[in-house]
Design a protein around this motif. Structure first.
Motif, PDB file in Angstrom:
ATOM      1  N   SER A  11       0.777  -1.128   0.021  1.00  0.00           N
ATOM      2  CA  SER A  11       0.007   0.069  -0.098  1.00  0.00           C
ATOM      3  C   SER A  11       0.760   1.350  -0.028  1.00  0.00           C
ATOM      4  O   SER A  11       0.219   2.339  -0.550  1.00  0.00           O
ATOM      5  CB  SER A  11      -1.004   0.156   1.326  1.00  0.00           C
ATOM      6  N   SER A  12       2.130   1.050   0.506  1.00  0.00           N
ATOM      7  CA  SER A  12       3.017   2.274   0.492  1.00  0.00           C
ATOM      8  C   SER A  12       3.577   2.409  -0.666  1.00  0.00           C
ATOM      9  O   SER A  12       4.205   3.486  -1.031  1.00  0.00           O
ATOM     10  CB  SER A  12       4.002   1.751   1.593  1.00  0.00           C
ATOM     11  N   GLN A  18       2.579   7.497  -3.719  1.00  0.00           N
ATOM     12  CA  GLN A  18       2.956   6.676  -2.614  1.00  0.00           C
ATOM     13  C   GLN A  18       4.541   6.503  -2.868  1.00  0.00           C
ATOM     14  O   GLN A  18       5.352   6.576  -1.818  1.00  0.00           O
ATOM     15  CB  GLN A  18       2.202   5.429  -2.438  1.00  0.00           C
ATOM     16  N   LYS A  21       5.987   9.837  -1.358  1.00  0.00           N
ATOM     17  CA  LYS A  21       6.056   9.601   0.193  1.00  0.00           C
ATOM     18  C   LYS A  21       7.326   8.931   0.707  1.00  0.00           C
ATOM     19  O   LYS A  21       8.029   9.242   1.602  1.00  0.00           O
ATOM     20  CB  LYS A  21       4.705   9.160   0.643  1.00  0.00           C
ATOM     21  N   ARG A  43      -4.702   0.198  -5.343  1.00  0.00           N
ATOM     22  CA  ARG A  43      -4.856   1.656  -5.481  1.00  0.00           C
ATOM     23  C   ARG A  43      -6.148   1.875  -4.858  1.00  0.00           C
ATOM     24  O   ARG A  43      -6.503   2.963  -4.189  1.00  0.00           O
ATOM     25  CB  ARG A  43      -4.751   2.256  -6.654  1.00  0.00           C
ATOM     26  N   TRP A 206       7.167  -0.006   7.472  1.00  0.00           N
ATOM     27  CA  TRP A 206       6.297   1.054   7.168  1.00  0.00           C
ATOM     28  C   TRP A 206       5.241   0.527   6.466  1.00  0.00           C
ATOM     29  O   TRP A 206       5.180  -0.409   5.485  1.00  0.00           O
ATOM     30  CB  TRP A 206       6.980   1.961   6.165  1.00  0.00           C
ATOM     31  N   THR A 207       3.990   0.919   6.794  1.00  0.00           N
ATOM     32  CA  THR A 207       2.686   0.244   6.358  1.00  0.00           C
ATOM     33  C   THR A 207       1.655   1.258   6.279  1.00  0.00           C
ATOM     34  O   THR A 207       1.964   2.621   6.391  1.00  0.00           O
ATOM     35  CB  THR A 207       2.234  -0.943   7.080  1.00  0.00           C
ATOM     36  N   ASP A 208       0.550   0.914   6.345  1.00  0.00           N
ATOM     37  CA  ASP A 208      -0.649   1.934   6.236  1.00  0.00           C
ATOM     38  C   ASP A 208      -1.462   2.220   7.483  1.00  0.00           C
ATOM     39  O   ASP A 208      -2.537   2.753   7.491  1.00  0.00           O
ATOM     40  CB  ASP A 208      -1.908   1.546   4.955  1.00  0.00           C
ATOM     41  N   SER A 210      -0.641   3.083  11.987  1.00  0.00           N
ATOM     42  CA  SER A 210       0.056   4.063  12.913  1.00  0.00           C
ATOM     43  C   SER A 210       0.573   2.953  13.872  1.00  0.00           C
ATOM     44  O   SER A 210       0.735   3.374  15.095  1.00  0.00           O
ATOM     45  CB  SER A 210      -0.447   5.199  13.288  1.00  0.00           C
ATOM     46  N   ASN A 264       3.596   4.374   9.788  1.00  0.00           N
ATOM     47  CA  ASN A 264       2.492   4.602   8.962  1.00  0.00           C
ATOM     48  C   ASN A 264       3.239   5.714   7.675  1.00  0.00           C
ATOM     49  O   ASN A 264       3.593   6.932   7.978  1.00  0.00           O
ATOM     50  CB  ASN A 264       1.435   5.454   9.536  1.00  0.00           C
ATOM     51  N   THR A 265       3.357   5.127   6.372  1.00  0.00           N
ATOM     52  CA  THR A 265       3.815   6.031   5.500  1.00  0.00           C
ATOM     53  C   THR A 265       3.052   7.113   5.228  1.00  0.00           C
ATOM     54  O   THR A 265       3.410   8.262   4.649  1.00  0.00           O
ATOM     55  CB  THR A 265       3.598   5.059   4.078  1.00  0.00           C
ATOM     56  N   ASN A 266       1.632   7.088   5.487  1.00  0.00           N
ATOM     57  CA  ASN A 266       0.926   7.957   5.124  1.00  0.00           C
ATOM     58  C   ASN A 266       0.879   9.350   6.208  1.00  0.00           C
ATOM     59  O   ASN A 266       0.224  10.464   6.234  1.00  0.00           O
ATOM     60  CB  ASN A 266      -0.779   7.616   4.645  1.00  0.00           C
TER      61      ASN A 266
END
Length: 443
Positions: A11-12, A18, A21, A43, A206-208, A210, A264-266
């Motif tokens: 997802s990252s 992405q 990021k 996506r 790192w994922t989606d 936190s 969390n990448t986002n």
């Protein structure tokens, strides 16, 4: 700090936005010197993962059919990322070679690994970092298991030759020189292997999300994030069904003493969850660390007067399970009662044979199997130092009108496991959570 190895999930890396990021995260910290990318993920909810498209390509190639449709989708996916990132890269040469190898019969593992491979090629070009093919440094033995010793030696030497490196996840090399993949989700395993080989000071996953949550968000609304968890606590939680890293995915860093940070990448400013060995300097505001559980267990209840004086009784009960190839989960017992908890799937179609064999071996007064049990583990390193934990837990269940059918607590006092009816599972989890986690007002 030293060396940080960062692994990024699908997802990252789902699209060019992405990728940007990820690039910004990596370049924001000079200690982040090695990155392990996954294949681009979905996506949107209706999208198809790149890895699944590659599996489809391989199935069609093996059947002698055209794979134009799925491979065209793959090519467009990677081309769109390269275009938006304005990469100076002859991507078609990579894609054409991948397609040629699949059509020549390179096999399912080769096809499945190409999402990570191409993702690594793009990220390497985007960052200006060296590309390291894991086929040259991660090895499997003749039984298909990771050859940890050889991998540690060879990969460690390779990584020392690169100031910055991109090492795709999910695959390595078998004893015949062919691409061999881990199970699905294997990029997490690769990340931990690379962190150990690089002698990293920190492994970032790192994922989606936190970090790890204190309870399943499908059951408890907006649960708190676990800021620090020990590897022992993590094993208890993941074993009981919590959505955290699988044991295989953290074993290399755990044995090397490397802490893991789930981020969390986002939301890169969020500290996430830190997983380590010691807890003294990371005191939690809560006495528990998390709650996790599973449904659909069964209790095998064996009763016999003076059981405690009968030498070998417990061994014979377990022998009956072993003969039926049934593994057990827990074994709470009394003086004249022995209970063995198993998953219902393990005894499906075997109940009558198992009961008869226990009767033959043990001559019990009664033997019964009760199904429909859910197990809930309340885990926390702070529980051993706090009085009244059990009282709070059982008081919460009583007030919620929930009957406890089983209680099991290990000598380490790291967790308390209770068994309740399947129908009471969600309510029990919520009741325990409310008893121990008082949310702070948000203002």
């Amino acid at each position: 700090m030293g060396i940080k190895v960062a692994k990024f999930g699908g997802s990252s890396l789902a699209d060019a936005a992405q990728f940007k990021k990820v690039r910004d995260i990596l370049l924001s910290d000079k200690d982040r010197r090695i990155v392990v990318p996954s294949a681009p993920g979905k996506r949107s909810a209706t999208d198809v993962k790149v890895t699944d498209l590659f599996y489809a390509c391989n199935r069609l190639a093996e059947a002698g059919k055209s794979m134009d449709e799925p491979f065209g989708a793959i090519a467009e996916r990677f081309h769109s990322i390269a275009r938006e990132l304005e990469l100076d890269l002859d991507l078609d040469s990579y894609l054409n070679e991948v397609r040629r190898q699949i059509e020549l019969g390179a096999g399912e593992d080769y096809a499945a690994s190409r999402g990570e491979y191409l993702s690594g090629v793009l990220l390497s070009n985007c960052l200006g970092w060296d590309f390291v093919d894991p086929k040259t440094g991660i090895f499997f033995d003749e039984c298909g298991r990771l050859d940890g010793e050889k991998t540690q030696t060879v990969l460690g030497k390779i990584l020392k030759e690169h100031e910055h490196a991109v090492v795709p996840g999910f695959y390595g090399c078998d004893t015949h020189g062919n691409v061999k993949t881990f199970s699905r989700g294997g990029s997490d395993i690769t990340g931990a292997i690379v962190a150990r080989a690089a002698e990293a000071d920190l492994y970032e996953n790192w994922t989606d999300v936190s970090g790890c949550l204190m309870a399943d968000p499908r059951i408890v609304r907006d649960p708190e994030t676990i800021r620090y968890v020990t590897y022992r606590e993590l094993r208890e939680l993941s074993y009981m069904g919590a959505s955290v890293l699988h044991e295989d995915a953290i074993f290399p860093v755990r044995i090397a003493g490397i802490p893991t940070n789930i981020r969390n990448t986002n939301q890169p400013d969020e500290p996430g969850t830190l997983i380590g060995y010691e807890a003294e300097e990371h005191e939690s505001e809560y006495v528990i660390t998390g709650i996790a559980g599973h449904k659909d267990f069964a209790i095998i209840n064996v009763e016999k007067a003076m059981m405690n004086a009968e030498l070998g009784f417990g061994r014979r009960v377990l022998q009956a399970l072993e003969e039926q190839k049934i593994s057990f989960e827990h074994m709470p017992s009394g003086i004249d009662t022995m209970c063995v908890v198993v998953h219902e799937d393990a005894i499906r179609g075997k109940k009558e044979k198992l009961i008869e064999r226990i009767r033959q071996l043990c001559e019990p007064d009664t033997v019964e199997i009760h199904s429909g049990l859910a197990l809930i583990a309340t885990v926390g390193r702070g529980m051993v130092r706090s009085k009244g934990i059990s009282a709070r837990l059982f008081d919460a269940l009583v007030k919620a009108g929930i009957n406890v059918r089983l209680i099991d607590q290990g000598s380490s006092e790291l967790n308390i496991i209770v068994g309740v009816d399947n129908l009471d599972f969600e309510n029990a989890v919520r009741a325990i959570y409310r008893a121990f986690v008082v949310k702070k007002p948000r203002w």
